[in-house]
Motif scaffolding. Structure first.
Motif, mmCIF file in Angstrom:
data_model
loop_
_atom_site.group_PDB
_atom_site.id
_atom_site.type_symbol
_atom_site.label_atom_id
_atom_site.label_comp_id
_atom_site.label_asym_id
_atom_site.label_seq_id
_atom_site.Cartn_x
_atom_site.Cartn_y
_atom_site.Cartn_z
ATOM 1 N N ALA A 20 0.839 -1.207 0.000
ATOM 2 C CA ALA A 20 0.000 0.000 0.000
ATOM 3 C C ALA A 20 0.871 1.253 0.000
ATOM 4 O O ALA A 20 0.623 2.207 -0.739
ATOM 5 C CB ALA A 20 -0.928 -0.005 1.208
ATOM 6 N N PHE A 111 -6.219 -7.526 -3.297
ATOM 7 C CA PHE A 111 -5.711 -6.207 -2.919
ATOM 8 C C PHE A 111 -6.322 -5.174 -3.855
ATOM 9 O O PHE A 111 -5.980 -5.102 -5.027
ATOM 10 C CB PHE A 111 -4.184 -6.162 -2.993
ATOM 11 N N PHE A 112 -7.230 -4.400 -3.319
ATOM 12 C CA PHE A 112 -7.961 -3.430 -4.129
ATOM 13 C C PHE A 112 -7.443 -2.036 -3.835
ATOM 14 O O PHE A 112 -7.426 -1.598 -2.693
ATOM 15 C CB PHE A 112 -9.454 -3.516 -3.795
ATOM 16 N N ARG A 113 -7.045 -1.336 -4.874
ATOM 17 C CA ARG A 113 -6.548 0.016 -4.664
ATOM 18 C C ARG A 113 -7.278 1.001 -5.568
ATOM 19 O O ARG A 113 -7.283 0.834 -6.790
ATOM 20 C CB ARG A 113 -5.049 0.065 -4.965
ATOM 21 N N SER A 114 -7.900 2.007 -4.952
ATOM 22 C CA SER A 114 -8.557 3.064 -5.716
ATOM 23 C C SER A 114 -7.537 4.135 -6.048
ATOM 24 O O SER A 114 -6.704 4.477 -5.224
ATOM 25 C CB SER A 114 -9.680 3.707 -4.903
#
Lengths: 344, 138
Positions: A20, A111-114
């Motif tokens: 992250a 793993f979700f990243r905006s």
């Protein structure tokens, strides 16, 4: 050990927090982000990168959620980068794609990243490709990129994904829309989502016709995915059938058609590998990346040079008073840089 | 040099946790934060504490704003804080709580690690300014 090196070690050791933070540093263009990305490089190349694009409300996020769920059921790990637009006025953004990720809550192996587009207009942010590298190096089997809701010309995804999927909602327009240049040209796979809605059959039919018209001319032509210069040394072998973009129907809300789509991804992957197209695309991507970095660096040098010459304000004064013009100024400011290049 | 110029942005997760369907306040805050130039991730309604933790960790937000109007803050907020600690994300995340919180509970939440509690009627500028001043650097 430098901060970057420690962070990189943590990322490679599988720490979510480190992944992250690396993405944040990449996004922020923090001092040291280059060192980080350059350290990531040797660990990349194992993930399959799938791009999902299409108009706002076409169902991209919901489909991504279902795809992630499917891959997780098969025991594969998934990274998602989802981009939403930023405000042209304040730079702020509301990133809402995460709300749709209902099937994967609490599963850290998705793993979700905006990401905010941060003013970029091509459907991705400048940092997207590097964020994908971070997820790849982290060890994700699949990385899915979801673009900004795209109109007709947001095609940056071509440079970032191995397989480009274009979502076309039912009733997206008549066959003249289908003739237009732009987003419909970049698809490796078409998805007609919301296939239970009126008009879906017609949209499938029109897409089929469009794909058929394109056969033999542009479909997997080398210039098709190119940005500027095309590399000719990896021309497709003559005996390979060109890829014909299939059209898959889905209803993302209830998962219908997702298995078909995943199978189609696998077929495209096999085609990419057997035809040499994967290598060709990756080479092109690296070439483009090198060019972009050089362009940015050169722009930085020019900005420094401009500052050393007294800043842009004085030059503007000169133009306004009629003493000189922008072209002459550009020539003058560039002169020392040009001399350096010519001396070599 | 332009390429070395950092492009920092304050990232906020606006989170609705538990069985509380009142999201008007969360929407207003999300919009105000957007207009202040922040990047706002909205969690959506009815999230469990571990979903909020997952989002806060993966999105690497500087600020976590938890909106609770159900009265369950004494149960839910500690769970979120525990989760953040588990992923080493507690120390450098500014945790805010918005909603109707009794004064006694306020003190308790702050002792747990909540930086500030904003009750009804707090002027938006105050909240935005607080975030600007206190958001930890990345």
């Amino acid at each position: 050990m430098s901060e970057s090196a420690a962070l990189l070690d943590d990322l490679l050791a599988g720490k979510h927090r480190a992944l992250a933070r690396v993405i944040t540093k990449i996004e922020n263009r923090d001092p040291g982000y280059r060192e980080l990305v350059s350290g990531l490089y040797e660990h990349t190349g194992n993930a399959e990168v799938i791009g999902i694009t299409g108009s706002p409300g076409a169902g991209k996020s919901t489909l991504v959620d279902k795809l992630a769920e499917h891959y997780r059921e098969q025991g594969e790990t998934v990274g998602v980068v989802a981009i939403d637009p930023s405000s042209p006025y304040t730079g702020g953004a509301v990133l809402g794609d995460r709300i749709r990720m209902a099937s994967n809550v609490g599963d850290m192996d998705v793993f979700f990243r905006s990401m905010s587009a941060r003013g970029n207009l091509g459907g991705l942010s400048t940092a997207t490709a590097d964020a994908v590298k971070a997820m790849d190096a982290f060890g994700k089997d699949k990385v899915i990129i979801e673009t900004v809701g795209a109109g007709q010309n947001e095609i940056d995804i071509v440079g970032a994904a191995d397989t480009v999927t274009v979502l076309v909602p039912p009733g997206a327009g008549d066959n003249v829309q289908m003739l237009k240049a732009g987003i419909l040209e970049i698809a490796d796979i078409f998805v007609v989502n919301k296939a239970d809605m009126d008009g879906a059959d017609r949209t499938v039919q029109e897409l089929t016709e469009m794909v058929h018209l394109g056969q033999g001319s542009t479909t997997v032509d080398a210039g098709h995915h190119g940005f500027d210069e095309v590399e000719m040394d990896l021309e497709m072998p003559a005996d390979t059938d060109p890829w014909k973009p299939p059209i898959v129907e889905t209803v993302a809300t209830d998962g219908e058609g997702v298995v078909d789509l995943v199978e189609t991804f696998a077929e495209h992957r096999a085609f990419l590998e057997s035809s040499g197209e994967l290598t060709r695309r990756r080479r092109q991507r690296v070439a483009e990346e090198i060019r972009t970095l050089l362009r940015d660096d050169a722009a930085g040098l020019v900005a420094d040079e401009l500052e050393d010459s007294g800043g842009v304000g004085a030059f503007v004064d000169g133009v306004m008073s009629g003493d000189t013009d922008p072209y002459t100024i550009a020539d003058d400011v560039m002169a020392p840089i040009r001399d350096c290049v010519e001396d070599q | 040099m332009s390429t070395d110029q950092s492009q920092r942005s304050i990232r906020c997760l606006v989170a609705k946790v538990g069985l509380d369907g009142h999201d008007r306040g969360a929407h207003v805050i999300a919009r105000a934060f957007r207009d202040a130039g922040f990047e706002v991730i909205y969690s959506g309604l009815h999230k469990a504490p571990d979903e909020i933790v997952q989002a806060a960790v993966q999105e690497d937000v500087n600020v976590l704003g938890i909106s609770i109007l159900s009265g369950a803050h004494n149960t839910l907020v500690p769970k979120i804080i525990e989760g953040l600690k588990e992923y080493d994300a507690f120390e450098d995340t500014l945790i805010l709580v918005g909603g109707v919180i009794p004064d006694d509970d306020k003190a308790e939440l702050k002792a747990l690690g909540v930086a500030e509690v904003f009750g009804p009627g707090t002027p938006m500028e105050e909240t935005v300014e607080y975030v600007r001043q206190n958001a930890p650097e990345r």
